[in-house]
Design a protein around this motif. Structure first.
Motif, PDB file in Angstrom:
ATOM      1  N   GLN A  47     -29.277  -1.821 -16.261  1.00 32.34           N
ATOM      2  CA  GLN A  47     -28.582  -3.028 -15.859  1.00 32.34           C
ATOM      3  C   GLN A  47     -29.190  -3.449 -14.513  1.00 32.34           C
ATOM      4  O   GLN A  47     -29.163  -2.671 -13.548  1.00 32.34           O
ATOM      5  CB  GLN A  47     -27.084  -2.793 -15.705  1.00 32.34           C
ATOM      6  N   THR A  48     -29.761  -4.637 -14.434  1.00 33.30           N
ATOM      7  CA  THR A  48     -30.330  -5.101 -13.173  1.00 33.30           C
ATOM      8  C   THR A  48     -29.233  -5.763 -12.352  1.00 33.30           C
ATOM      9  O   THR A  48     -28.435  -6.553 -12.867  1.00 33.30           O
ATOM     10  CB  THR A  48     -31.478  -6.101 -13.428  1.00 33.30           C
ATOM     11  N   VAL A  49     -29.170  -5.430 -11.063  1.00 30.17           N
ATOM     12  CA  VAL A  49     -28.060  -5.885 -10.225  1.00 30.17           C
ATOM     13  C   VAL A  49     -28.584  -6.458  -8.906  1.00 30.17           C
ATOM     14  O   VAL A  49     -29.450  -5.864  -8.250  1.00 30.17           O
ATOM     15  CB  VAL A  49     -27.063  -4.740  -9.947  1.00 30.17           C
ATOM     16  N   ILE A  50     -28.071  -7.627  -8.523  1.00 34.21           N
ATOM     17  CA  ILE A  50     -28.425  -8.264  -7.258  1.00 34.21           C
ATOM     18  C   ILE A  50     -27.923  -7.408  -6.103  1.00 34.21           C
ATOM     19  O   ILE A  50     -26.758  -6.986  -6.091  1.00 34.21           O
ATOM     20  CB  ILE A  50     -27.811  -9.672  -7.179  1.00 34.21           C
ATOM     21  N   VAL A  51     -28.781  -7.129  -5.139  1.00 40.10           N
ATOM     22  CA  VAL A  51     -28.404  -6.337  -3.969  1.00 40.10           C
ATOM     23  C   VAL A  51     -27.720  -7.270  -2.975  1.00 40.10           C
ATOM     24  O   VAL A  51     -28.355  -8.136  -2.373  1.00 40.10           O
ATOM     25  CB  VAL A  51     -29.638  -5.674  -3.338  1.00 40.10           C
ATOM     26  N   ASP A  52     -26.417  -7.088  -2.789  1.00 40.78           N
ATOM     27  CA  ASP A  52     -25.614  -8.063  -2.051  1.00 40.78           C
ATOM     28  C   ASP A  52     -24.846  -7.406  -0.907  1.00 40.78           C
ATOM     29  O   ASP A  52     -23.848  -6.712  -1.132  1.00 40.78           O
ATOM     30  CB  ASP A  52     -24.640  -8.749  -3.009  1.00 40.78           C
ATOM     31  N   THR A  53     -25.304  -7.643   0.330  1.00 42.40           N
ATOM     32  CA  THR A  53     -24.603  -7.101   1.493  1.00 42.40           C
ATOM     33  C   THR A  53     -23.347  -7.903   1.822  1.00 42.40           C
ATOM     34  O   THR A  53     -22.626  -7.553   2.762  1.00 42.40           O
ATOM     35  CB  THR A  53     -25.524  -7.075   2.724  1.00 42.40           C
ATOM     36  N   THR A 109     -22.236  -8.489  10.875  1.00 43.25           N
ATOM     37  CA  THR A 109     -22.041  -9.643  11.747  1.00 43.25           C
ATOM     38  C   THR A 109     -22.820  -9.479  13.042  1.00 43.25           C
ATOM     39  O   THR A 109     -22.728  -8.437  13.705  1.00 43.25           O
ATOM     40  CB  THR A 109     -20.547  -9.828  12.064  1.00 43.25           C
ATOM     41  N   VAL A 110     -23.590 -10.499  13.405  1.00 39.29           N
ATOM     42  CA  VAL A 110     -24.416 -10.452  14.613  1.00 39.29           C
ATOM     43  C   VAL A 110     -24.019 -11.586  15.561  1.00 39.29           C
ATOM     44  O   VAL A 110     -23.321 -12.532  15.178  1.00 39.29           O
ATOM     45  CB  VAL A 110     -25.920 -10.549  14.281  1.00 39.29           C
ATOM     46  N   HIS A 111     -24.485 -11.468  16.795  1.00 36.07           N
ATOM     47  CA  HIS A 111     -24.242 -12.489  17.821  1.00 36.07           C
ATOM     48  C   HIS A 111     -25.569 -13.163  18.149  1.00 36.07           C
ATOM     49  O   HIS A 111     -26.485 -12.533  18.687  1.00 36.07           O
ATOM     50  CB  HIS A 111     -23.657 -11.838  19.079  1.00 36.07           C
ATOM     51  N   VAL A 112     -25.697 -14.442  17.799  1.00 31.04           N
ATOM     52  CA  VAL A 112     -26.925 -15.195  18.056  1.00 31.04           C
ATOM     53  C   VAL A 112     -26.843 -15.832  19.444  1.00 31.04           C
ATOM     54  O   VAL A 112     -25.900 -16.566  19.742  1.00 31.04           O
ATOM     55  CB  VAL A 112     -27.160 -16.274  16.982  1.00 31.04           C
ATOM     56  N   GLU A 113     -27.826 -15.534  20.280  1.00 30.46           N
ATOM     57  CA  GLU A 113     -27.838 -16.044  21.652  1.00 30.46           C
ATOM     58  C   GLU A 113     -28.554 -17.377  21.774  1.00 30.46           C
ATOM     59  O   GLU A 113     -28.220 -18.193  22.633  1.00 30.46           O
ATOM     60  CB  GLU A 113     -28.495 -15.013  22.580  1.00 30.46           C
ATOM     61  N   ALA A 114     -29.568 -17.596  20.922  1.00 29.49           N
ATOM     62  CA  ALA A 114     -30.336 -18.841  20.998  1.00 29.49           C
ATOM     63  C   ALA A 114     -31.157 -19.003  19.726  1.00 29.49           C
ATOM     64  O   ALA A 114     -31.411 -18.043  18.990  1.00 29.49           O
ATOM     65  CB  ALA A 114     -31.255 -18.836  22.219  1.00 29.49           C
ATOM     66  N   VAL A 132     -25.253 -11.430   8.143  1.00 27.98           N
ATOM     67  CA  VAL A 132     -26.517 -11.173   7.450  1.00 27.98           C
ATOM     68  C   VAL A 132     -26.154 -10.843   6.009  1.00 27.98           C
ATOM     69  O   VAL A 132     -25.505  -9.830   5.731  1.00 27.98           O
ATOM     70  CB  VAL A 132     -27.288 -10.014   8.102  1.00 27.98           C
ATOM     71  N   ASP A 133     -26.576 -11.708   5.073  1.00 26.11           N
ATOM     72  CA  ASP A 133     -26.114 -11.609   3.687  1.00 26.11           C
ATOM     73  C   ASP A 133     -27.293 -11.673   2.728  1.00 26.11           C
ATOM     74  O   ASP A 133     -27.849 -12.738   2.460  1.00 26.11           O
ATOM     75  CB  ASP A 133     -25.125 -12.744   3.399  1.00 26.11           C
ATOM     76  N   SER A 134     -27.636 -10.525   2.165  1.00 26.43           N
ATOM     77  CA  SER A 134     -28.787 -10.457   1.248  1.00 26.43           C
ATOM     78  C   SER A 134     -28.515 -11.148  -0.075  1.00 26.43           C
ATOM     79  O   SER A 134     -29.443 -11.513  -0.789  1.00 26.43           O
ATOM     80  CB  SER A 134     -29.152  -8.993   0.989  1.00 26.43           C
ATOM     81  N   GLY A 135     -27.249 -11.327  -0.429  1.00 24.46           N
ATOM     82  CA  GLY A 135     -26.916 -11.954  -1.694  1.00 24.46           C
ATOM     83  C   GLY A 135     -26.960 -13.469  -1.668  1.00 24.46           C
ATOM     84  O   GLY A 135     -26.842 -14.116  -2.704  1.00 24.46           O
ATOM     85  N   GLY A 167     -18.892 -20.370   8.913  1.00 27.22           N
ATOM     86  CA  GLY A 167     -19.805 -19.581   9.727  1.00 27.22           C
ATOM     87  C   GLY A 167     -21.244 -19.661   9.249  1.00 27.22           C
ATOM     88  O   GLY A 167     -21.534 -20.112   8.135  1.00 27.22           O
ATOM     89  N   THR A 168     -22.158 -19.213  10.103  1.00 28.54           N
ATOM     90  CA  THR A 168     -23.587 -19.188   9.769  1.00 28.54           C
ATOM     91  C   THR A 168     -23.901 -17.989   8.881  1.00 28.54           C
ATOM     92  O   THR A 168     -23.400 -16.883   9.107  1.00 28.54           O
ATOM     93  CB  THR A 168     -24.424 -19.128  11.054  1.00 28.54           C
ATOM     94  N   VAL A 169     -24.734 -18.227   7.868  1.00 28.46           N
ATOM     95  CA  VAL A 169     -25.167 -17.156   6.967  1.00 28.46           C
ATOM     96  C   VAL A 169     -26.679 -17.023   7.073  1.00 28.46           C
ATOM     97  O   VAL A 169     -27.425 -17.953   6.735  1.00 28.46           O
ATOM     98  CB  VAL A 169     -24.774 -17.452   5.504  1.00 28.46           C
ATOM     99  N   LEU A 170     -27.134 -15.889   7.570  1.00 25.63           N
ATOM    100  CA  LEU A 170     -28.568 -15.575   7.607  1.00 25.63           C
ATOM    101  C   LEU A 170     -28.891 -14.889   6.281  1.00 25.63           C
ATOM    102  O   LEU A 170     -28.612 -13.701   6.101  1.00 25.63           O
ATOM    103  CB  LEU A 170     -28.889 -14.674   8.801  1.00 25.63           C
ATOM    104  N   GLY A 171     -29.436 -15.671   5.359  1.00 26.25           N
ATOM    105  CA  GLY A 171     -29.632 -15.193   3.996  1.00 26.25           C
ATOM    106  C   GLY A 171     -30.947 -14.475   3.776  1.00 26.25           C
ATOM    107  O   GLY A 171     -31.651 -14.082   4.717  1.00 26.25           O
ATOM    108  N   ALA A 172     -31.296 -14.332   2.495  1.00 26.31           N
ATOM    109  CA  ALA A 172     -32.474 -13.553   2.108  1.00 26.31           C
ATOM    110  C   ALA A 172     -33.764 -14.122   2.683  1.00 26.31           C
ATOM    111  O   ALA A 172     -34.701 -13.368   2.973  1.00 26.31           O
ATOM    112  CB  ALA A 172     -32.569 -13.480   0.584  1.00 26.31           C
ATOM    113  N   ASN A 173     -33.851 -15.459   2.866  1.00 30.97           N
ATOM    114  CA  ASN A 173     -35.108 -16.002   3.393  1.00 30.97           C
ATOM    115  C   ASN A 173     -35.268 -15.734   4.892  1.00 30.97           C
ATOM    116  O   ASN A 173     -36.385 -15.787   5.410  1.00 30.97           O
ATOM    117  CB  ASN A 173     -35.265 -17.491   3.065  1.00 30.97           C
ATOM    118  N   THR A 174     -34.184 -15.435   5.608  1.00 31.84           N
ATOM    119  CA  THR A 174     -34.298 -14.964   6.992  1.00 31.84           C
ATOM    120  C   THR A 174     -34.684 -13.492   7.017  1.00 31.84           C
ATOM    121  O   THR A 174     -35.490 -13.058   7.848  1.00 31.84           O
ATOM    122  CB  THR A 174     -32.976 -15.172   7.744  1.00 31.84           C
TER     123      THR A 174
END
Length: 567
Positions: A92-98, A286-291, A331-334, A440-447
């Protein structure tokens, strides 16, 4: 009987000769790779295009007790093979989702669940001898209803699923198209009993996605895949890493696009030192973006080539740190793409126009490869983990802010080049950096792409190291068979290493090119050995023992092989 100084010298020389063998064997492997690329791609499965042979630090060695699995590219997302059941496991192939906490996939009898779209048939639990349905009083993921554990999940983009809770024996990775017969009592195996959702209804994108289901990898310790693996004793630490690459086309049969490492991080994948962000989340990472910055004329890395003739000036987006973090940033890989809160839209688009001379928009455009590479690179500055800060000059460490932010020089910098945020389809490119998110901001797989991202739940930090995320470093069965590089690392300066341990064929470095390269590497090692021998002889004559500094100096000789070059 040897004197103390002679014994110490013997041990030191033994370590050096072990390193010589390791270098020669790794050089042989690199030569074999070069000679086999055009004829038999399968021979690459044990060899990385970039092998590093060196003595690992105690911290790196501590992270080497891991399982690495190939990731595959779906329709934007990345998935891993999950093999379920006994005696013959079903894939079963499964999406890796943080961003999700539960593992689930369609089971036999699921109506309208997209079987024709997915890589595999629905999981047939009737064929598994180890399958169990979770009963009330034994629910791990769901809640009791009608004498059975039920669970459901809905997502922001509209997809949802319903399932009943079940258990079965599983493992991840291994050959992509072939199940493994495993001994569950073998401590070297990574198989364990997993509680998961056996889906009987799905909606939205779950129907049409390439992968069968989803692998829950959030920070939650309530039923996540990594936590169940940890509780089963299959990994020693509450850590894992994801390394994403991207290919132009995702094929149904499987397109290799990265590495998932359970229980650690694989330093052989890294092109830069790992730098650590503070993770302040409870359920999500969850991260804190400074700039946020835009860098002219692109560049794939956080650092640019100092010899480049291009103008790589950096423009800071005119938005306050407080406004950037008005809502959580995860930070969300899914999530395939990156979504910034809409407060950034006006200053971002203004800076974009100043740099490029045209408006930022989401329409599809035609670009040459050269034009793509010269588009602005987005730099995201994230608050560093204070307990992981380096003592090195931040300007010398790729991935740290340094002089970019003199007030926070040890903050980390994540580079998101156009090759990551511009999606290619039907001859055109479309930006996948969205600037209008209401939440909120989502830093996805392309980040995350182009980095080995290390999720350290135990120490509340997230590590980033730039990487090509090359799946060729993995062996064909990562659960049992160590790679050549792993053999070298495991034995380097620790245990006896012989050519029989590392070479499995008689064609040792047959080509002239390979022999020249091995000779060069041998000289690099032998010169300091000869020098050390002279020093030992001299000291033995005067009955002067070798100092611990001398032995440490010998042990710390560091050698690297990078695509055939010596450094």
């Amino acid at each position: 009987m040897l004197s103390k100084s002679s014994e110490d010298a013997t041990r030191a020389f033994s370590s050096i000769f072990k390193s010589i063998i390791a270098v020669l064997i790794t050089q042989h492997a690199t030569c074999k790779e070069a000679s086999s690329i055009s004829s038999d791609i399968v021979t690459l499965k044990l060899i990385s295009k970039r092998e590093v042979v060196r003595r690992l630090s105690p911290h790196e060695r501590n992270l080497q007790l891991f399982q690495s699995d190939s990731l595959y590219q779906g329709y934007g997302t990345h998935y891993v093979d999950l093999w379920v059941g006994t005696p013959v496991p079903q894939r079963q192939t499964v999406i890796v989702d943080t961003g999700s906490s539960i593992t689930a996939f369609p089971c036999f009898g699921c109506k309208g669940c997209g079987e024709d779209y997915h890589t595999d048939k629905f999981y047939d639990y009737s064929a598994s001898q180890s399958f169990k349905t979770s009963q009330c009083g034994d629910c791990v993921l769901g809640s009791c209803a009608s004498d059975q554990c039920h669970l459901s999940m809905s997502y922001a983009e509209g997809s949802s699923w319903n399932a009943f809770e079940a258990k079965d024996l599983i493992y991840t990775g291994g050959p992509h198209d072939e199940a493994q017969t495993v001994d569950m009592h073998d401590p070297n195996n990574f198989e364990f009993e997993l509680s998961f959702g056996c889906q009987n209804k799905i909606t939205g994108l779950f129907i049409t996605q390439l992968a069968d289901g989803i692998l829950g990898m959030s920070r939650s310790q309530h039923g996540t895949f990594w936590y169940q693996m940890y509780k089963a004793g299959k990994i020693k630490k509450k850590v894992f890493s994801l390394c994403f690459s991207r290919q132009p086309v995702a094929e149904r049969k499987g397109t290799g696009a990265g590495v998932m490492t359970m229980g650690g991080t694989d330093a052989t994948l890294h092109r830069s030192p790992m730098v650590f962000a503070n993770d302040k989340g409870s359920t999500f990472y969850t991260v804190h973006v400074e700039a946020v910055y835009l860098r002219s004329n692109g560049g794939e890395s956080a650092s640019v080539d100092v010899n480049s003739n291009l103008d790589h000036s950096v423009h800071k987006i005119d938005i306050s740190e407080k406004t950037l973090n008005g809502s959580p940033i995860i930070v969300d890989s899914g999530t395939t793409d990156t979504y910034f809160n809409r407060n950034i839209m006006e200053p971002f688009t203004a800076a974009w126009k100043d740099i490029t001379g045209h408006d930022y928009d989401m329409s599809s455009i035609k670009l040459t490869h050269e034009q793509l590479l010269k588009m602005p690179t987005v730099l995201i500055q994230i608050k560093a983990d204070p307990d992981s800060a380096t003592n090195d000059d931040p300007d010398t460490v790729n991935g740290l802010a340094g002089s970019l932010d003199s007030s926070n020089p040890k903050s980390i910098i994540i580079a998101v080049p156009a090759s990551h945020y511009m999606e290619y389809s039907d001859g055109k490119y479309t930006s996948r950096l969205y600037l209008d998110e209401r939440g909120g901001t989502v830093l996805g797989a392309n980040t995350m792409q182009g980095h080995d991202v290390f999720f350290d739940i135990e120490n509340k930090r997230i590590g980033f190291a730039e990487s090509a995320c090359n799946t060729e470093v993995l062996p064909i069965d990562t659960r049992k068979t160590p790679t050549l590089a792993e053999k070298v690392v495991e034995n380097f300066l620790d245990e006896d290493v012989t050519s029989d341990d590392l070479v499995d064929d008689d064609n040792f470095c047959a080509s002239l090119d390979c022999q020249i390269r091995v000779l060069g590497m041998s000289l690099v090692v032998l010169v300091p050995v000869v020098y050390a021998v002279k020093r030992v002889r001299s000291r033995n004559l005067d009955h002067v023992p070798i100092s611990s500094d001398d032995i440490d100096g010998l042990n710390d000789i560091e050698l690297s092989v990078n695509e055939g070059e010596m450094s």
